[in-house]
Design a protein around this motif. Structure first.
Motif, PDB file in Angstrom:
ATOM      1  N   LYS A  40       0.683   4.376  -2.498  1.00  0.00           N
ATOM      2  CA  LYS A  40       0.512   5.881  -2.099  1.00  0.00           C
ATOM      3  C   LYS A  40       1.651   6.630  -2.479  1.00  0.00           C
ATOM      4  O   LYS A  40       1.519   7.731  -3.036  1.00  0.00           O
ATOM      5  N   THR A  87       0.848  -1.257  -0.026  1.00  0.00           N
ATOM      6  CA  THR A  87      -0.193   0.160   0.006  1.00  0.00           C
ATOM      7  C   THR A  87       0.975   1.210  -0.109  1.00  0.00           C
ATOM      8  O   THR A  87       0.451   2.217  -0.707  1.00  0.00           O
ATOM      9  N   ASP A  88       1.918   1.215   0.648  1.00  0.00           N
ATOM     10  CA  ASP A  88       2.904   2.394   0.853  1.00  0.00           C
ATOM     11  C   ASP A  88       3.525   2.900  -0.701  1.00  0.00           C
ATOM     12  O   ASP A  88       3.545   3.928  -1.139  1.00  0.00           O
ATOM     13  N   GLU A 133      -4.050  14.833  -0.146  1.00  0.00           N
ATOM     14  CA  GLU A 133      -3.808  13.426   0.369  1.00  0.00           C
ATOM     15  C   GLU A 133      -5.064  12.649   0.872  1.00  0.00           C
ATOM     16  O   GLU A 133      -4.957  11.523   0.536  1.00  0.00           O
ATOM     17  N   ASP A 162      -5.785   8.800  -0.654  1.00  0.00           N
ATOM     18  CA  ASP A 162      -6.069   7.700   0.039  1.00  0.00           C
ATOM     19  C   ASP A 162      -7.552   7.149  -0.436  1.00  0.00           C
ATOM     20  O   ASP A 162      -7.262   5.719  -0.542  1.00  0.00           O
ATOM     21  N   VAL A 187      -6.077   5.011  -3.301  1.00  0.00           N
ATOM     22  CA  VAL A 187      -5.373   3.865  -2.903  1.00  0.00           C
ATOM     23  C   VAL A 187      -6.390   2.687  -2.511  1.00  0.00           C
ATOM     24  O   VAL A 187      -6.251   1.465  -2.951  1.00  0.00           O
ATOM     25  N   ARG A 245       1.485  10.162  -5.100  1.00  0.00           N
ATOM     26  CA  ARG A 245       1.939  11.370  -4.519  1.00  0.00           C
ATOM     27  C   ARG A 245       2.978  11.856  -5.563  1.00  0.00           C
ATOM     28  O   ARG A 245       2.923  13.174  -5.865  1.00  0.00           O
TER      29      ARG A 245
END
Length: 459
Positions: A126, A122-123, A350, A354, A357, A130
């Motif tokens: 994201k 998931t990171d 942001e 989210d 994602v 970004r």
């Protein structure tokens, strides 16, 4: 007393077990996604310059990384501010990526390790969102990075290095970037290093019609610079490039003059402002050339803006009296200082990312059921072939077609319903019948009325 770990685990019904299986499969797919890289946040211009790639080298570097053991998909994003590898790994170990990149550049892993970051699952999703939205850029909200990202993905796809996971991930990233620009105020005043450079010109120089500006390079950054200069009517502009035809093409669009790099010494002496944007591996403007130009310029000040990584202008040029030098990092710091007013927009962006994602994770869940769908089709087709063969043999024995069709339909119905009926009876034995009934009703699209429920419970 029994140890806590020895307590029996709760028995899951079929519906709960299936959900856990799908979630587990989705997490496994997510955990195969990795990002490994460095950027302006972790490395200086000098370090980033060591990992700079000429456009001709990027494809070979990409293919080298894709050939590493365990790398199923791969994409390389290489800009003046970042070098990042986006990959789908079979074994979940990113060490081979870092060693493969170090090997490509002829560097040691220990030399790169302090500057590198990595994200998984998931990171990593994201992070890409970004980056695409400009939230991780030196100048927050700039849009140039999205075009660079699209070109990186296009190269990976055309070379066979990007597959379904990276393809869909990039599509999501582009959609998120568009939504962030549309729904927040982050892009209402687009800013880039090129725009910051031109802002520096108006702040540090007395700009008028007689000011002469030399732009070295004819690439994307050079075009942005010339565009900004033309929009602000900042004096006369000359574009210098190794490929003179490319310089002429750019200059013609904005009423500028074009020259080759061979004419650089004279051009430097006549320029009040020099903005360098090339992707050359070594400086194109030496301190000696700038010093020599000073004798011809007398007391007239000169502003040098270096947007390139690696640096185009030798650092020592900034020590020459009358010369003001700004590096890419200097301009980046100035740009970030000017972006503090965008914090509320960043917070909103942001939140949008989210949700993006979560959207990508939902798509992964649909991929998790693909093997089950395929198996279901194969199983149904196997029953169809058996039933068809049986009917053909009956016809060959002379049994009337009407009888054969009736037998075929009954046989096929019984075969297809055998497994779900067994599941229902098994659920009744485990006291999970209501859950199984609901699941099968949803699966087969059965009418949800009380009479049908009662009749089935009485069967």
């Amino acid at each position: 007393m029994a140890h806590e770990n020895s307590r029996p685990k709760p028995i899951l019904n079929a519906h709960e077990a299936a959900n856990q299986t799908v979630c587990h499969d989705t997490q496994q797919l997510l955990n195969r996604l990795w990002v490994l890289g460095l950027s302006h946040r972790t490395a200086t211009v000098e370090v980033r310059g060591q990992l700079s790639m000429a456009s001709a080298d990027r494809l070979r570097a990409l293919q080298h990384l894709h050939s590493l053991p365990g790398v199923a998909e791969c994409m390389v994003l290489n800009t003046c501010n970042r070098t990042e590898i986006y990959a789908v790994l079979e074994d979940g170990d990113s060490a081979s990526l870092l060693s493969g990149l170090a090997e490509w550049f002829g560097l040691s892993v220990s030399a790169l390790h302090p500057y590198f970051y990595q994200y998984q699952g998931t990171d990593s999703v994201k992070h890409l969102f970004r980056v695409a939205s400009g939230l991780d850029s030196a100048v927050i909200g700039e849009t140039q990075i999205l075009g660079q990202l699209k070109r990186a993905f296009s190269q990976a796809r055309e070379s066979g290095c990007a597959g379904p996971l990276l393809s869909r991930l990039n599509e999501h990233a582009w959609g998120m970037a568009k939504r962030v620009r549309t729904d927040t105020g982050i892009g209402r005043c687009p800013v880039s290093l090129a725009g910051t450079a031109v802002s520096q010109i108006t702040q540090l120089m007395d700009c008028h019609a007689n000011v002469s500006t030399l732009v070295i390079g004819a690439g994307e950054n050079a075009e942005l610079v010339v565009r900004h200069l033309a929009s602000r009517h900042v004096g006369q502009v000359t574009v210098a490039n190794r490929d003179v035809e490319r310089a002429q093409t750019l200059a013609a669009r904005f009423g500028a003059t074009a020259i080759g790099l061979g004419e650089l010494p004279n051009a430097v002496a006549g320029a009040d402002i020099i903005i360098s944007t090339t992707g050359a591996p070594a400086p194109v403007l030496s301190a000696g050339m700038v010093r020599g130009a000073r004798y011809r310029r007398g007391d007239k000040p000169q502003l040098l803006l270096d947007l390139a990584v690696p640096a185009d202008i030798e650092t020592a040029a900034g020590d020459i009296p009358g010369v003001e030098l700004r590096s890419a990092d200097d301009l980046g710091r100035l740009a970030r200082a000017n972006m503090r007013s965008r914090k509320s927009a960043v917070h909103q962006a942001e939140s949008i990312l989210d949700h993006g994602v979560q959207s990508y994770e939902r798509w992964l869940r649909t991929r998790s059921v693909v093997p089950t769908i395929r198996k279901l089709r194969e199983n149904a087709d196997a029953h169809r072939r058996v039933a068809l063969g049986r009917a053909q043999r009956q016809l060959a024995r002379g049994i009337p077609a009407e009888e054969v069709l009736d037998s075929l339909s009954r046989h096929l119905t019984n075969r297809l319903l055998h497994a779900p009926m067994d599941a229902l009876h098994g659920a009744a034995a485990r006291q999970t019948q209501q859950t199984a009934i609901l699941s099968i009703r949803q699966t087969f699209g059965l009418e949800d009325d009380a009479d049908n429920k009662n009749s089935e419970l009485n069967d």
